[in-house]
Design an enzyme around this catalytic site. Structure first.
Site, mmCIF file in Angstrom:
data_model
loop_
_atom_site.group_PDB
_atom_site.id
_atom_site.type_symbol
_atom_site.label_atom_id
_atom_site.label_comp_id
_atom_site.label_asym_id
_atom_site.label_seq_id
_atom_site.Cartn_x
_atom_site.Cartn_y
_atom_site.Cartn_z
ATOM 1 N N ASP A 199 0.861 -1.084 0.021
ATOM 2 C CA ASP A 199 -0.050 -0.243 -0.039
ATOM 3 C C ASP A 199 0.489 1.179 0.560
ATOM 4 O O ASP A 199 2.065 0.882 0.266
ATOM 5 C CB ASP A 199 -1.093 0.469 0.896
ATOM 6 C CG ASP A 199 -1.820 1.295 1.187
ATOM 7 O OD1 ASP A 199 -2.278 1.362 0.581
ATOM 8 O OD2 ASP A 199 -2.111 1.961 2.162
ATOM 9 N N CYS A 221 -11.168 3.209 -1.297
ATOM 10 C CA CYS A 221 -10.604 3.840 -0.460
ATOM 11 C C CYS A 221 -9.665 2.878 1.098
ATOM 12 O O CYS A 221 -10.770 2.465 1.742
ATOM 13 C CB CYS A 221 -9.817 4.865 0.002
ATOM 14 S SG CYS A 221 -8.588 6.330 0.641
ATOM 15 N N GLU A 228 -5.944 8.970 9.348
ATOM 16 C CA GLU A 228 -4.754 8.956 10.341
ATOM 17 C C GLU A 228 -4.691 9.867 11.318
ATOM 18 O O GLU A 228 -4.035 9.402 12.288
ATOM 19 C CB GLU A 228 -3.801 9.433 9.338
ATOM 20 C CG GLU A 228 -3.430 8.530 8.243
ATOM 21 C CD GLU A 228 -2.874 8.222 7.166
ATOM 22 O OE1 GLU A 228 -1.396 8.832 7.774
ATOM 23 O OE2 GLU A 228 -2.205 7.301 6.474
ATOM 24 N N CYS A 273 -3.875 -0.813 -2.193
ATOM 25 C CA CYS A 273 -3.840 0.798 -2.498
ATOM 26 C C CYS A 273 -5.090 0.865 -3.909
ATOM 27 O O CYS A 273 -4.645 0.236 -4.755
ATOM 28 C CB CYS A 273 -2.687 1.154 -2.305
ATOM 29 S SG CYS A 273 -2.712 2.409 -3.047
HETATM 30 N N1 DGL Z 1 -3.990 3.717 -0.354
HETATM 31 C C1 DGL Z 1 -4.429 4.540 -0.599
HETATM 32 C C2 DGL Z 1 -6.122 4.430 -1.599
HETATM 33 O O1 DGL Z 1 -6.306 3.013 -1.044
HETATM 34 C C3 DGL Z 1 -5.518 6.004 0.221
HETATM 35 C C4 DGL Z 1 -4.067 6.845 0.777
HETATM 36 C C5 DGL Z 1 -2.884 7.371 0.077
HETATM 37 O O2 DGL Z 1 -4.043 8.413 -0.937
HETATM 38 O O3 DGL Z 1 -2.031 6.190 -0.962
HETATM 39 O O4 DGL Z 1 -6.303 4.837 -2.395
#
Ligand code: DGL
Length: 267
Positions: free
Chosen positions: A11, A185, A153, A74
């Protein structure tokens, strides 16, 4: 696929731990190597080219750990880099988009599906495109929610400010009269209560993390590649920056403390 090799998960940072948590629930005996690219997070604001390059570098590191498959936790990477990853690496590569779409299309009754995600994921059109391909009559209402990642976060999932931000972002989804919403997300499963509070229980929520974990299990079962020994699994956590910070926040996503986080070089 070798049964005893670990599953690789990557990720952009911490968020993918929601996917790892779901995979652990489905497959409690599998070893997992998790890589969070904390030096370059967030991906959700980056270009397609950057996201592809970062994703290929992450996967190369996982391959050095001899993973039997790669789970792209991700959504931003899954939106842009899946094809490049599949071309380059000789192990199965699973992203989060497909399983979320399959579930959502199976769930909607009024043929109206909402998608919320980072700017990169929404701009890529990955969810909307796949939904139209799988079920051409479905109307998709998409909304980028860039402030959700920092709020999660920060640990502010129950704060009034988060509810306010969510109310603003979800206006379009509400007006779109969707009956199903994809959380596109990694961070959004932590906002499920806030989102349901605003949209009401009439809107079914599809958690991509949960759906991809079922797909990972199905894939291992189908290839008889799951671990068959019932011993305590080994989890390794690798990050490209600030291992202490990752360790501190991991509990929020994973539900428990982790012991060791190693910093690695990505190039
Ligand atoms: N892991 C990212 C996603 O699922 C969210 C955090 C980011 O923008 O890196 O798109």
């Amino acid at each position: 696929m070798k049964r005893d090799k670990p599953i690789g998960v990557f990720d952009s940072g911490l968020g993918g731990l929601t996917v790892m948590k779901a995979v652990i629930r489905q497959l409690p005996f599998e070893d997992i190597v998790y890589l969070g690219d904390t030096a370059r997070v967030p991906y959700g604001t980056k270009s397609k080219e950057a996201i592809i390059r970062f994703s290929l570098e992450n996967a190369s590191v996982l391959m050095k750990h001899h993973v039997k498959m790669i789970v792209v936790a991700c959504n931003s990477s899954s939106s842009y880099a899946l094809e490049s990853l599949r071309e380059k690496f000789p192990v199965p590569v699973v992203g989060v988009i497909e399983s979320g779409v399959t579930r959502a299309v199976g769930m909607t009754r009024n043929n109206r599906i909402g998608v919320i995600a980072t700017q990169a994921t929404i701009s890529s059109g990955s969810y909307a495109r796949l939904i139209s391909r799988v079920s051409p009559g479905v109307k998709v209402v998409s909304q980028a929610c860039p402030l959700f990642v920092p709020l999660v976060e920060e640990g502010w999932v129950k704060r009034a400010v988060t509810r306010q931000v969510a109310q603003e972002y979800l206006k379009k989804i509400k007006c779109g009269r969707v009956d199903t919403l994809i959380l596109g997300c990694t961070h959004y499963p932590l906002l499920k209560a806030v989102i349901t509070g605003i949209l009401g229980r009439g809107v079914s929520i599809v958690d991509s993390a949960l759906e991809v974990s079922k797909l990972v299990k199905a894939l291992l079962d189908e290839r008889s590649a799951g671990r068959d020994t019932r011993r305590a699994p080994r989890y390794q956590f690798l990050v490209s920056d600030q291992p202490e910070h990752f360790q501190k926040l991991a509990r929020r996503f994973l539900g428990y403390d982790i012991q060791e986080v190693r910093r690695i070089e990505l190039s």
